[in-house]
Design an enzyme around this catalytic site. Structure first.
Site, PDB file in Angstrom:
ATOM      1  N   ARG A   1      -2.963   0.745  -6.634  1.00 10.44           N
ATOM      2  CA  ARG A   1      -1.838   0.886  -5.438  1.00 10.44           C
ATOM      3  C   ARG A   1      -0.630   0.390  -5.876  1.00 10.44           C
ATOM      4  O   ARG A   1       0.502   0.983  -5.349  1.00 10.44           O
ATOM      5  CB  ARG A   1      -2.454  -0.080  -4.386  1.00 10.44           C
TER       6      ARG A   1
ATOM      7  N   ARG B   1      -4.730  -6.477  -6.057  1.00  8.16           N
ATOM      8  CA  ARG B   1      -6.243  -6.458  -5.588  1.00  8.16           C
ATOM      9  C   ARG B   1      -6.846  -4.946  -5.606  1.00  8.16           C
ATOM     10  O   ARG B   1      -5.939  -4.036  -5.337  1.00  8.16           O
ATOM     11  CB  ARG B   1      -6.164  -6.679  -4.125  1.00  8.16           C
TER      12      ARG B   1
ATOM     13  N   ARG C   1      -6.415  10.688  -0.097  1.00  5.20           N
ATOM     14  CA  ARG C   1      -6.484  10.976  -1.611  1.00  5.20           C
ATOM     15  C   ARG C   1      -7.738  11.190  -2.376  1.00  5.20           C
ATOM     16  O   ARG C   1      -7.679  12.095  -2.888  1.00  5.20           O
ATOM     17  CB  ARG C   1      -5.311   9.846  -2.281  1.00  5.20           C
TER      18      ARG C   1
ATOM     19  N   HIS D   1       0.644  -4.970   2.707  1.00  2.21           N
ATOM     20  CA  HIS D   1      -0.456  -4.641   3.174  1.00  2.21           C
ATOM     21  C   HIS D   1      -1.641  -5.831   3.191  1.00  2.21           C
ATOM     22  O   HIS D   1      -2.441  -6.303   3.544  1.00  2.21           O
ATOM     23  CB  HIS D   1      -1.092  -3.582   2.217  1.00  2.21           C
ATOM     24  N   HIS D   2      -1.340  -6.771   1.786  1.00  4.02           N
ATOM     25  CA  HIS D   2      -2.439  -7.721   1.566  1.00  4.02           C
ATOM     26  C   HIS D   2      -1.667  -8.827   0.678  1.00  4.02           C
ATOM     27  O   HIS D   2      -0.890  -8.629  -0.131  1.00  4.02           O
ATOM     28  CB  HIS D   2      -3.525  -7.319   0.706  1.00  4.02           C
TER      29      HIS D   2
ATOM     30  N   GLU E   1      -6.544   5.996   2.365  1.00  2.00           N
ATOM     31  CA  GLU E   1      -6.916   6.180   0.897  1.00  2.00           C
ATOM     32  C   GLU E   1      -7.777   7.313   0.690  1.00  2.00           C
ATOM     33  O   GLU E   1      -7.861   7.932  -0.330  1.00  2.00           O
ATOM     34  CB  GLU E   1      -7.320   5.202  -0.174  1.00  2.00           C
TER      35      GLU E   1
ATOM     36  N   HIS F   1       0.862  -1.240   0.043  1.00  2.00           N
ATOM     37  CA  HIS F   1       0.017  -0.016   0.037  1.00  2.00           C
ATOM     38  C   HIS F   1       0.895   1.350   0.027  1.00  2.00           C
ATOM     39  O   HIS F   1       1.941   1.221   0.750  1.00  2.00           O
ATOM     40  CB  HIS F   1      -0.942   0.024   1.204  1.00  2.00           C
TER      41      HIS F   1
END
Ligand SMILES: Cc1cc2nc3c(=O)[nH]c(=O)nc-3n(C[C@H](O)[C@H](O)[C@H](O)COP(=O)(O)OP(=O)(O)OC[C@H]3O[C@@H](n4cnc5c(N)ncnc54)[C@H](O)[C@@H]3O)c2cc1C
Length: 509
Positions: free
Chosen positions: A338, A481, A317, A441-442, A314, A301
């Protein structure tokens, strides 16, 4: 059900996470208004909501269940509730002292198409568009069968939640979505705490036993068929037999060793993840011969505080903030996906950047109050004052903001072709800056499943009695993602795992 552990679910999660240096439960993937309530929820989650929840007394643990569910995040609780609806008597085993996992931390929302709430808001969307957007975001590397199932069952998942009192009717944009598709609680608050609380409430209402401090250490099998698990419950080791096992243990974003093994280039990156995200399920399933896919696809991220892994939403932004480098210049379209924004930051000589915004934005994106409390927000009454604080050239920062405000006025960003989140200019001081850089992040890869959530072996054959759903599975997201798709994933495939595990347990598969 006898209950013992009286815990503040949301707060306990915050304490547990805080104890491991992981802080705010926030990732917002929306990009327009309606954020005014978000801080209330974020603050609640961080400071302790008034709700008390309880878990099942260890003395009630039986040595056999029809369906054993491993992990009490969003996927696990969805699986359990669905399994119960379908006629099973499932149990949930969770290694941490509280339910929720990474799900508690999510705040952006849940993507879904053709929903009743979109229709109420006259938002035109289709499952095909959702499919196309996700495929584009994942650069055509997504598992297309999983993706088709996913989009086609997304509206039903929203209805299922709504019928349980979990109403996600506040809809907005997320990065990579061509229409408003990310569903949030009505008041715009964080999705994770609300979802976990709602699922847990339904777990209790359905009398589903849920044991915490119960680490599942092994999945058992006999003649190739899964038939139970080994557990360590507060130091007591035990075998639990099962007709079917659904593994919903989340990803491996908090397991530095696994990150390094799969992506040596990400060694040392901070992580936004819950301490429970250690890839246990993936490792246990690999030992049974399960196949993994896309293990090197780890989402970074772009806006993470480096000292502690705090995610900067987010939403900042999305509400109009820009990113500048140490020269005080914009360098990329802030609303790109991202992976691209993260790359753009990493490619800067300083490998970090500043989010720049004004006081009006801080009032719209209330999460900023939390970031201020964390001491990560620099401020200045004027743009020059702010430039001085963050040591960027004053004249350049002023010029960058003037150019940006002109782009907002004209609705045209000729520098970087940003097209969304241009509703507000940045003109009302004080002005603010947050220094960020990418963080883990993921984890998009994981065990391979089919649309029945059956875990596949290396020959693509289903391992009988074994199901998996949520972040420990791979394929759906491909190599990138889209924000909002993970929460949809855990509800859609969590339910499917509950249904299919029940069918197997009942001999109807
Ligand atoms: C800060 C943050 C914000 C996010 N925001 C969003 C968002 O807005 N929208 C979105 O779509 N996605 C978001 N995501 C991603 C999303 O939240 C996760 O991918 C998703 O919630 C994972 O759900 P899960 O049920 O698969 O796993 P989890 O929710 O992580 O649950 C897994 C559970 O299994 C337990 N467990 C693990 N190993 C064992 C074991 N051996 N025995 C027993 N229990 C075990 C864990 O402790 C945990 O409780 C965010 C992620 C983070 C970190």
């Amino acid at each position: 059900m006898k209950k013992i552990v009286s815990s503040l679910i949301l707060f306990s999660s915050a304490i547990v996470l805080g104890a491991c240096g992981i802080t705010t439960p926030d990732e917002s993937e929306k990009s327009s208004q309606a954020t005014s309530q978000t801080t209330e929820a974020t603050t609640d989650a961080a400071s302790g909501a008034s709700k008390q929840e309880e878990y099942t007394d260890p003395s009630e643990l039986k040595d056999k269940y029809d369906v054993v569910i491993v992990g009490a995040g969003g996927a696990g609780m969805s699986a359990a509730i669905q399994a119960k609806e379908d006629g099973a008597n499932p149990v949930i085993l969770e290694k941490l002292p509280v339910a929720g996992g990474n799900t508690t931390k999510s705040s952006g929302g849940m993507n879904a198409s053709e929903t009743k709430f979109q229709k109420e808001d006259d938002i035109e969307d289709s499952n095909d568009t959702f499919y196309k957007d996700t495929l584009e975001g994942g650069q055509n590397t997504n598992d297309k069968k999983l993706l088709r199932y996913f989009v086609d069952h997304s509206a039903d998942a929203i209805d299922w939640l709504d019928n349980m009192g979990i109403t996600l009717n506040n809809i907005s944009y997320s990065g990579g979505a061509s229409v408003k598709r990310i569903h949030r609680p009505e008041d715009g608050s964080a999705v994770g705490g609300y979802l976990v609380e709602g699922l847990l409430r339904n777990v209790h209402e359905n009398d589903i036993p849920i044991f915490v401090n119960t680490d599942v250490t092994k999945i058992n099998e006999e003649d190739g068929q899964v038939n139970g698990v080994e557990i360590d419950m507060d130091g007591n080791k035990q075998t639990i037999d099962a007709d079917a096992v659904a593994v919903t243990t989340g990803g491996f974003g908090a397991n530095e060793q696994m990150i390094e093994e799969n992506r040596p280039d990400l060694k040392g990156y901070v992580s936004t993840n819950s301490e429970g995200s250690t890839g246990d399920g993936i490792k246990m399933i690999e030992k049974l011969g399960g196949q993994t896919v896309d293990m090197d696809q780890i989402q970074v991220h772009p806006t993470v505080i480096q000292k502690d892994g705090t995610l900067i939403s987010e939403t900042v932004r999305g509400e109009g903030a820009i990113l500048v480098n140490q020269e005080g210049k914009r360098f990329f379209n802030e609303m790109e996906t991202r992976d691209k924004v993260s790359d753009a930051i990493t490619n800067l000589p300083e490998e970090e950047a500043y989010l720049i915004f004004d006081d009006a934005l801080a009032n719209r994106a209330k999460q900023v109050d939390f970031y201020k409390e964390q001491g990560v927000v620099e401020s200045g009454d004027t743009i020059e004052d702010l430039a001085q604080e963050i040591d960027v050239p004053k004249k350049q920062l002023k010029e960058t903001l003037a150019n940006w405000n002109e782009a907002v006025d004209n609705k045209e960003d000729s520098d970087f072709e940003r097209e969304t989140a241009m509703d507000y200019d940045l003109t009302s001081g004080p002005f603010y800056a947050i220094k960020i850089a990418p963080g883990i992040h993921h984890t998009m890869g994981g065990v391979k499943i089919n649309t029945n959530t059956e875990v596949l072996d290396k020959d693509n054959q289903a391992i009988p009695g074994l199901y998996a759903a949520g972040e420990l599975t791979g394929g759906l997201h491909g190599n990138n993602r889209i924000g909002g798709n993970a929460v949809a994933d855990i509800v859609i495939f969590g339910r499917q795992a509950g249904t299919q595990a029940t069918k197997f347990a009942q001999g109807n598969n």
